[in-house]
Design a protein around this motif. Structure first.
Motif, PDB file in Angstrom:
ATOM      1  N   TYR A  58      -4.483 -23.045 -47.773  1.00  0.00           N
ATOM      2  CA  TYR A  58      -3.991 -21.667 -47.869  1.00  0.00           C
ATOM      3  C   TYR A  58      -4.419 -21.078 -49.212  1.00  0.00           C
ATOM      4  O   TYR A  58      -4.223 -21.697 -50.252  1.00  0.00           O
ATOM      5  CB  TYR A  58      -2.461 -21.682 -47.760  1.00  0.00           C
ATOM      6  CG  TYR A  58      -1.764 -20.405 -48.147  1.00  0.00           C
ATOM      7  CD1 TYR A  58      -1.972 -19.228 -47.416  1.00  0.00           C
ATOM      8  CD2 TYR A  58      -0.890 -20.368 -49.223  1.00  0.00           C
ATOM      9  CE1 TYR A  58      -1.334 -18.058 -47.764  1.00  0.00           C
ATOM     10  CE2 TYR A  58      -0.235 -19.197 -49.580  1.00  0.00           C
ATOM     11  CZ  TYR A  58      -0.454 -18.048 -48.844  1.00  0.00           C
ATOM     12  OH  TYR A  58       0.184 -16.892 -49.193  1.00  0.00           O
ATOM     13  N   GLU A  59      -5.018 -19.891 -49.140  1.00  0.00           N
ATOM     14  CA  GLU A  59      -5.458 -19.237 -50.374  1.00  0.00           C
ATOM     15  C   GLU A  59      -4.441 -18.171 -50.765  1.00  0.00           C
ATOM     16  O   GLU A  59      -4.238 -17.193 -50.031  1.00  0.00           O
ATOM     17  CB  GLU A  59      -6.842 -18.607 -50.178  1.00  0.00           C
ATOM     18  CG  GLU A  59      -7.470 -18.186 -51.487  1.00  0.00           C
ATOM     19  CD  GLU A  59      -8.848 -17.598 -51.286  1.00  0.00           C
ATOM     20  OE1 GLU A  59      -9.834 -18.251 -51.666  1.00  0.00           O
ATOM     21  OE2 GLU A  59      -8.945 -16.478 -50.738  1.00  0.00           O
ATOM     22  N   SER A  73      -9.733 -12.941 -38.073  1.00  0.00           N
ATOM     23  CA  SER A  73     -10.764 -13.960 -38.225  1.00  0.00           C
ATOM     24  C   SER A  73     -10.581 -15.053 -37.173  1.00  0.00           C
ATOM     25  O   SER A  73     -11.395 -15.939 -37.022  1.00  0.00           O
ATOM     26  CB  SER A  73     -10.718 -14.566 -39.621  1.00  0.00           C
ATOM     27  OG  SER A  73      -9.436 -15.038 -39.889  1.00  0.00           O
ATOM     28  N   TYR A  74      -9.466 -14.970 -36.439  1.00  0.00           N
ATOM     29  CA  TYR A  74      -9.189 -15.895 -35.364  1.00  0.00           C
ATOM     30  C   TYR A  74     -10.250 -15.728 -34.270  1.00  0.00           C
ATOM     31  O   TYR A  74     -10.558 -14.648 -33.843  1.00  0.00           O
ATOM     32  CB  TYR A  74      -7.790 -15.577 -34.823  1.00  0.00           C
ATOM     33  CG  TYR A  74      -7.433 -16.246 -33.545  1.00  0.00           C
ATOM     34  CD1 TYR A  74      -7.377 -15.509 -32.369  1.00  0.00           C
ATOM     35  CD2 TYR A  74      -7.152 -17.593 -33.516  1.00  0.00           C
ATOM     36  CE1 TYR A  74      -7.035 -16.106 -31.180  1.00  0.00           C
ATOM     37  CE2 TYR A  74      -6.813 -18.207 -32.338  1.00  0.00           C
ATOM     38  CZ  TYR A  74      -6.755 -17.450 -31.164  1.00  0.00           C
ATOM     39  OH  TYR A  74      -6.421 -18.068 -30.001  1.00  0.00           O
ATOM     40  N   MET A  98      -7.691 -21.599 -44.089  1.00  0.00           N
ATOM     41  CA  MET A  98      -8.897 -22.191 -43.522  1.00  0.00           C
ATOM     42  C   MET A  98      -8.546 -23.574 -42.997  1.00  0.00           C
ATOM     43  O   MET A  98      -7.747 -24.290 -43.609  1.00  0.00           O
ATOM     44  CB  MET A  98      -9.985 -22.305 -44.588  1.00  0.00           C
ATOM     45  CG  MET A  98     -10.360 -20.987 -45.229  1.00  0.00           C
ATOM     46  SD  MET A  98     -11.165 -19.853 -44.086  1.00  0.00           S
ATOM     47  CE  MET A  98     -12.857 -20.159 -44.537  1.00  0.00           C
ATOM     48  N   PRO A 153     -12.066 -20.522 -40.484  1.00  0.00           N
ATOM     49  CA  PRO A 153     -10.819 -19.954 -39.951  1.00  0.00           C
ATOM     50  C   PRO A 153     -10.329 -20.756 -38.740  1.00  0.00           C
ATOM     51  O   PRO A 153     -11.154 -21.179 -37.925  1.00  0.00           O
ATOM     52  CB  PRO A 153     -11.230 -18.543 -39.537  1.00  0.00           C
ATOM     53  CG  PRO A 153     -12.390 -18.229 -40.407  1.00  0.00           C
ATOM     54  CD  PRO A 153     -13.125 -19.527 -40.608  1.00  0.00           C
ATOM     55  N   SER A 192      -5.627 -14.308 -51.125  1.00  0.00           N
ATOM     56  CA  SER A 192      -6.068 -13.541 -49.952  1.00  0.00           C
ATOM     57  C   SER A 192      -5.112 -13.671 -48.773  1.00  0.00           C
ATOM     58  O   SER A 192      -5.213 -12.919 -47.807  1.00  0.00           O
ATOM     59  CB  SER A 192      -7.457 -14.022 -49.517  1.00  0.00           C
ATOM     60  OG  SER A 192      -7.364 -15.346 -49.007  1.00  0.00           O
ATOM     61  N   GLU A 197      -5.252 -15.968 -46.743  1.00  0.00           N
ATOM     62  CA  GLU A 197      -6.006 -16.602 -45.654  1.00  0.00           C
ATOM     63  C   GLU A 197      -5.792 -18.100 -45.595  1.00  0.00           C
ATOM     64  O   GLU A 197      -5.587 -18.753 -46.619  1.00  0.00           O
ATOM     65  CB  GLU A 197      -7.503 -16.346 -45.838  1.00  0.00           C
ATOM     66  CG  GLU A 197      -7.955 -15.016 -45.303  1.00  0.00           C
ATOM     67  CD  GLU A 197      -9.472 -14.936 -45.255  1.00  0.00           C
ATOM     68  OE1 GLU A 197     -10.053 -15.347 -44.252  1.00  0.00           O
ATOM     69  OE2 GLU A 197     -10.063 -14.474 -46.241  1.00  0.00           O
ATOM     70  N   PHE A 234      -4.152 -14.616 -38.932  1.00  0.00           N
ATOM     71  CA  PHE A 234      -5.521 -14.903 -39.333  1.00  0.00           C
ATOM     72  C   PHE A 234      -6.348 -13.631 -39.503  1.00  0.00           C
ATOM     73  O   PHE A 234      -7.555 -13.679 -39.626  1.00  0.00           O
ATOM     74  CB  PHE A 234      -6.154 -15.877 -38.338  1.00  0.00           C
ATOM     75  CG  PHE A 234      -5.324 -17.135 -38.206  1.00  0.00           C
ATOM     76  CD1 PHE A 234      -4.877 -17.797 -39.328  1.00  0.00           C
ATOM     77  CD2 PHE A 234      -4.966 -17.614 -36.966  1.00  0.00           C
ATOM     78  CE1 PHE A 234      -4.088 -18.939 -39.217  1.00  0.00           C
ATOM     79  CE2 PHE A 234      -4.177 -18.758 -36.849  1.00  0.00           C
ATOM     80  CZ  PHE A 234      -3.746 -19.411 -37.975  1.00  0.00           C
ATOM     81  N   LYS A 235      -5.694 -12.497 -39.476  1.00  0.00           N
ATOM     82  CA  LYS A 235      -6.306 -11.221 -39.811  1.00  0.00           C
ATOM     83  C   LYS A 235      -7.615 -10.969 -39.078  1.00  0.00           C
ATOM     84  O   LYS A 235      -8.614 -10.582 -39.688  1.00  0.00           O
ATOM     85  CB  LYS A 235      -6.596 -11.170 -41.300  1.00  0.00           C
ATOM     86  CG  LYS A 235      -5.346 -11.174 -42.150  1.00  0.00           C
ATOM     87  CD  LYS A 235      -5.795 -11.395 -43.550  1.00  0.00           C
ATOM     88  CE  LYS A 235      -4.996 -10.712 -44.583  1.00  0.00           C
ATOM     89  NZ  LYS A 235      -5.551 -10.902 -45.891  1.00  0.00           N
TER      90      LYS A 235
END
Ligand SMILES: [Zn+2]
Length: 230
Positions: free
Chosen positions: A184-185, A226-227, A192, A203, A188, A190, A223-224
């Motif tokens: 987890y970042e 990006s999923y 991964m 993602p 952002s 996000e 996942f905005k």
């Protein structure tokens, strides 16, 4: 502390009142679908980043999202893993590391820790494989790149540690368990996931679509976009 006491009051008067049925149901038992193993770092909120509710994830937290290998300690991690898999029948385990992890920073300067924080030093021995892999395979890395690759290698090594547990081995053999490595970042938001076929963090993909604890709409949100549906 004052803020926490106010929070308790607010929880009871607002959230609890509007979710009374959920808590009544939860009082009869728990049926979480996921064992989520992450760092104690205050900047990670497992339920927030996955948009899950109480009762949906069984959670283990400690410095560095570490699971000591089977038989290495009498700590609570092994007991929690065994309970989650055997008693609760959980079929998905996530080890979730995070950017800017203090434990991983400590692992990269271990000799300094021995004197200042001997207990952390001892604890990080369960991440020795990570330290050694980084030292021997990533000599050209430095600064933030070095830290980030350590965080990634560590979640993979902790999955290896998980595989030393008889209960994990047995369920894997039966095809009733999936292990996931996440990072987890913080900056952002996000996440991964490690993809063993591609050998890199990408993602998260659809192995999770089958899980009922999380709707496709929630996945989209988490996942905005990006999923990637398959
Ligand atoms: Zn951390």
């Amino acid at each position: 502390m004052k803020q926490l006491i106010q929070g308790l009051h607010e929880f009871q008067t607002n959230y609890f009142t509007t979710h009374r049925e959920l808590f009544e149901l939860l009082s009869q038992g728990q049926h979480p679908r996921v064992l989520f193993i992450t760092c104690s770092d205050s900047r990670i909120d497992p339920n927030l980043i996955t948009q899950t509710k109480p009762g949906e994830m069984f959670i283990i937290r400690n410095a560095g999202n570490i699971i000591p290998p089977y038989g290495a300690t009498n700590g609570g991690e092994g007991a929690a893993v065994e309970y989650a898999i055997h008693a609760l029948g959980i079929e998905d385990v996530i080890v979730c590391g995070h950017s800017h992890c203090g434990a991983m920073k400590g692992l990269l300067k271990l000799s300094k820790l021995e004197e200042d924080m001997p207990m952390v030093y001892e604890w990080l021995k369960h991440a020795e494989a990570t330290r050694r892999i980084i030292k021997e395979h990533y000599q050209s890395y430095e600064g933030e790149d070095l830290l980030n690759v350590s965080i990634q290698e560590n979640v993979l090594n902790q999955l290896e540690n998980l595989r030393t547990y008889p209960v994990i081995q047995s369920r894997l053999k039966a095809g009733k368990l999936q292990l996931h490595a996440w990072v987890y970042e913080i900056e952002s938001g996000e996440v991964m996931e490690y993809n063993p076929v591609q050998g890199q963090f990408i993602p998260p993909r659809t192995q999770f679509a089958r899980a009922t604890w999380i709707t496709p709409e929630q996945q989209e949100r988490i996942f905005k976009g990006s999923y990637n549906a398959h």
